[in-house]
Design a protein around this motif. Structure first.
Motif, PDB file in Angstrom:
ATOM      1  N   ASN A   1       0.896  -1.037  -0.027  1.00 50.75           N
ATOM      2  CA  ASN A   1      -0.197  -0.081  -0.108  1.00 50.75           C
ATOM      3  C   ASN A   1       0.801   1.178  -0.055  1.00 50.75           C
ATOM      4  O   ASN A   1       1.911   1.373   0.729  1.00 50.75           O
ATOM      5  N   LEU A   2       0.285   2.377  -0.764  1.00 47.23           N
ATOM      6  CA  LEU A   2       1.052   3.500  -0.828  1.00 47.23           C
ATOM      7  C   LEU A   2       0.696   4.150   0.489  1.00 47.23           C
ATOM      8  O   LEU A   2      -0.181   3.824   1.179  1.00 47.23           O
ATOM      9  N   PRO A   3       1.653   4.799   1.359  1.00 40.36           N
ATOM     10  CA  PRO A   3       1.346   5.452   2.528  1.00 40.36           C
ATOM     11  C   PRO A   3       0.278   6.092   2.573  1.00 40.36           C
ATOM     12  O   PRO A   3      -0.149   7.117   1.732  1.00 40.36           O
ATOM     13  N   GLN A   4      -0.841   5.817   3.359  1.00 40.46           N
ATOM     14  CA  GLN A   4      -2.101   6.495   3.144  1.00 40.46           C
ATOM     15  C   GLN A   4      -2.935   6.389   4.649  1.00 40.46           C
ATOM     16  O   GLN A   4      -2.465   5.322   5.433  1.00 40.46           O
ATOM     17  N   LEU A   5      -4.083   7.317   4.521  1.00 41.90           N
ATOM     18  CA  LEU A   5      -4.775   6.968   5.791  1.00 41.90           C
ATOM     19  C   LEU A   5      -6.198   6.435   5.330  1.00 41.90           C
ATOM     20  O   LEU A   5      -6.769   6.779   4.434  1.00 41.90           O
ATOM     21  N   ARG A   6      -6.715   5.594   5.928  1.00 38.22           N
ATOM     22  CA  ARG A   6      -8.100   5.101   5.923  1.00 38.22           C
ATOM     23  C   ARG A   6      -8.927   5.797   7.141  1.00 38.22           C
ATOM     24  O   ARG A   6      -8.719   5.521   8.345  1.00 38.22           O
ATOM     25  N   ALA A   7     -10.040   6.567   6.484  1.00 40.79           N
ATOM     26  CA  ALA A   7     -10.804   7.242   7.386  1.00 40.79           C
ATOM     27  C   ALA A   7     -12.181   7.357   6.901  1.00 40.79           C
ATOM     28  O   ALA A   7     -12.475   7.504   5.540  1.00 40.79           O
ATOM     29  N   ASP A   8     -13.041   7.656   7.743  1.00 42.85           N
ATOM     30  CA  ASP A   8     -14.595   7.756   7.477  1.00 42.85           C
ATOM     31  C   ASP A   8     -14.752   9.443   7.435  1.00 42.85           C
ATOM     32  O   ASP A   8     -14.917  10.093   8.241  1.00 42.85           O
ATOM     33  N   MET A   9     -14.669   9.854   6.141  1.00 40.56           N
ATOM     34  CA  MET A   9     -14.724  11.229   5.854  1.00 40.56           C
ATOM     35  C   MET A   9     -15.971  11.681   5.999  1.00 40.56           C
ATOM     36  O   MET A   9     -16.097  13.179   5.766  1.00 40.56           O
TER      37      MET A   9
END
Length: 404
Positions: free
Chosen positions: A233-241
């Motif tokens: 995975n590309l450095p990223q956040l998973r978030a409920d926007m």
């Protein structure tokens, strides 16, 4: 004269139990044990588990049953002065004094008592008031990057310059880590069983113990993961926007793309958010590996987050804002064979572009895999043998943050 003496003493000495400047009876009689102040950069002695007597049928387990084990060879800590009462941090049966850092231990109580091995918990309690940030790694036991991200982040903090507290659990799934496995010994995925159940399965009991004993003591949580099943995975956040507090929280992470995801029941991120703890998942790299570039990105983003939350004060140079991907989809291989990629992680692609191809090593047939939309490669499989239906490329579709 007394206050003149106080002004001339170092702050760390004032907060140590070695100087009895104020009466301690009103607090010390009821306080938990004071955790020793430890320089986390120094090599620690090997922890020794304490055997615990099983609770009888008519005896309820103590609420402090998971209290930290003392470090062998360390002298008994003296009770804290009364003037630090309002700023102590109580966790796992210990009080961590202001301006100190320490190692505690969490024991979920699922192993044979005589063979139980505690899970290390790192705590840095700042000298100044502020929020409590929790960092969790290796909820999946084979995901290594998060372990090193947490180690570097915690060990770089100076408790006398920190506002608030940082709690780090580098290896949540210790049994899985020891077996280099994503899963628990009962073959369950721990990240599908939060907030847990004290009377449930092994996974539910571990999840419940972690959630009640540590997670609920925090204001913010970053749960660190990697790709799974030979994917990166590309450095990223998973978030409920769609959650305004979470969306605002994501703006504190420097150079970190955001992928909108509401998550699913049982995830630590979802359970913590429902409990009022602002939470995101940080994804970086692939499992079974230590990847320097991904680790640096994770440490940088957590440093920027603490600066954004006024927990630390540093000269921090912010990069260009990363996009938010409100739509994302996996492209799957339609044929079995060996996957060869033509694009790199993070590449921007156009609809119809060839991302890679699957080669049949016996018939010599080659089957291209095309991009389904314009976007960016935010996750992908490493080159390997694949079967039809294998998720090969994760494409994120860029969008603006609502309201901007």
């Amino acid at each position: 004269m007394l206050f003149e003496r106080l002004r001339t003493l170092p702050l760390r000495l004032l907060f140590s139990g070695s100087v009895a400047l104020f009466p301690v009876s009103t607090w010390a009689d009821t306080a938990a044990k004071v955790a020793p102040d430890i320089d986390l950069k120094e090599v620690a002695p090997v922890p020794r588990p304490e055997a615990k007597a099983p609770a009888t049928a008519d005896q309820e387990p103590s609420p402090d049953a998971d209290e930290a084990n003392p470090v062998p060879g360390e002298p008994e800590a003296e009770p804290a002065p009364e003037f630090v009462k309002t700023t102590r941090f109580s966790l796992l049966g210990s009080d961590v004094l202001p301006g100190t850092s320490t190692r505690l231990a969490w024991t979920p109580g699922i192993q044979i008592a005589g063979l139980s091995q505690p899970t290390p918990v790192l705590v840095v309690n700042g000298l100044h008031a502020g929020p409590t940030l929790c960092l969790t790694g290796a909820v999946h036991g084979d995901e290594l990057n998060g372990i090193e991200i947490i180690r570097r982040t915690l060990y770089d903090l100076d408790p006398e310059k920190l506002s608030g507290r940082v709690v780090g659990i580098p290896i949540v799934n210790l049994p899985g880590f020891q077996e280099a496995s994503r899963y628990l010994p009962d073959r369950r995925d721990l990240n599908r069983h939060f907030p847990g159940n004290p009377d449930g399965s092994l996974a539910e009991r571990i999840a419940y113990s972690l959630f009640e004993n540590i997670i609920r003591h925090c204001d913010m949580l970053v749960d660190i993961h990697t790709g799974s099943l030979k994917r990166t995975n590309l450095p990223q956040l998973r978030a409920d926007m769609t959650n305004p507090e979470v969306a605002q929280f994501t703006r504190g992470f420097d150079r970190m793309a955001v992928v909108h995801s509401t998550g699913s029941d049982g995830m630590l991120r979802v359970a913590a958010t429902r409990a009022g703890i602002t939470t995101v998942t940080l994804e970086a790299g692939e499992s079974h590996r230590i990847q320097e570039h991904q680790i640096e990105a994770g440490v940088n983003s957590l440093t920027s987050l603490m600066e954004k939350q006024d927990m630390i004060s540093r000269m921090f140079e912010w990069g260009d804002p990363e996009p938010v991907y409100y739509e994302s989809s996996w492209i799957r291989a339609n044929h079995g064979g060996i996957l060869f990629s033509e694009v790199d992680l993070g590449a921007r692609v156009n609809k119809g572009e060839i991302l890679g191809y699957v080669a049949d090593p016996i018939t010599n047939a080659q089957f291209p895999i095309h991009a389904s939309a314009d976007g960016r490669i935010i996750g992908m499989a490493v080159d390997q043998v694949v079967m039809a239906g294998f998720a090969a490329y994760h494409i994120g579709t860029e969008a603006e943050v609502p309201g901007e």
